[in-house]
Scaffold this motif. Sequence first.
Motif: not given
Length: 298
Positions: A177-179, A232-236, A256-258
């Motif tokens: 996950l992104a922080r 979760a870095a899934e979309r904007e 964001l990216s994972p």
Amino acid sequence: RTPASELNRSLTPGTARSGRVVDLDGKTPVPKATIYADGWPVATTGDDGLFAIAHLTAKWSMLVAKKEASFGQRAYQASGDLVIRLAKGASIGGRVIDAKTRVPLPAVLVTARSRRMDPGDEFPVDAVTDAKGGFAIRAPAATFSLLATHPAYANQSYETTVSSGEQTFRDVAMNPLARVSGVVVDEGGKPVATAQVAPEQASMSGLMMGPRMFRDSAAITLPDGRFSLRTAAERELRLRATKKGLPAATSEPLRLSPGDRKSGVVITMPSGIEVTGRVIDADGNPLSGVSVVATEGE
């Protein structure tokens, strides 16, 4: 608020049922097997393989007998003794790794749930990965949906079908996950404490939807207005800040990216205006207890 009377529940006695568990030959009794009714343990067989359930719900769907690595199943049967024949179970194994670094992940919960038409037939079993990311689950022959969960990673799922005595092995890659961290302030630049901050799809910003658009835990701002959360870095996405008595506010869009770490996000909550009014019915009579919600216009 739900009235206390609506929370009352009545318990009704179940139906007494009995049966026996036998080996694959259909004759040899199996002692000390655990009997599950729709996933709940309800009985244990004696030395003669017999079991008795004092109160079995009338709407049960599936009985499962388990002893060590052997399983047996019996679908709903309206009357008569319930005979469950055990067979060697299947082994679902694998290794959970970080999708970016390929490093094994310990302490990941892997849950296998059988896929059946009736939700009551689901038989969940789970395991926790060891220091090398490995896991092994013993389960009856069936098609399973497996779900890997960890607080610092996005959920990962897949399906597999196993037959009696079969062993399967698969690597499961989880994206970290992104922080995101930042601060919530008012129009005067003062920190806003106890505001809830949660991510949402950027394209959904402003719509009346729940506070959680992804699998996230919303953060609550500290006395200095600061917050930190994983997403979760899934979309904007945007971060939406809400607090009772203040209009909601959102951040600028974030990509964001994972595993990314994004800091310095500032969300400014406007002071808003006070609105008063009266709610009436079709005849002009005042209505009490009505919830009034303000939504953002286009």
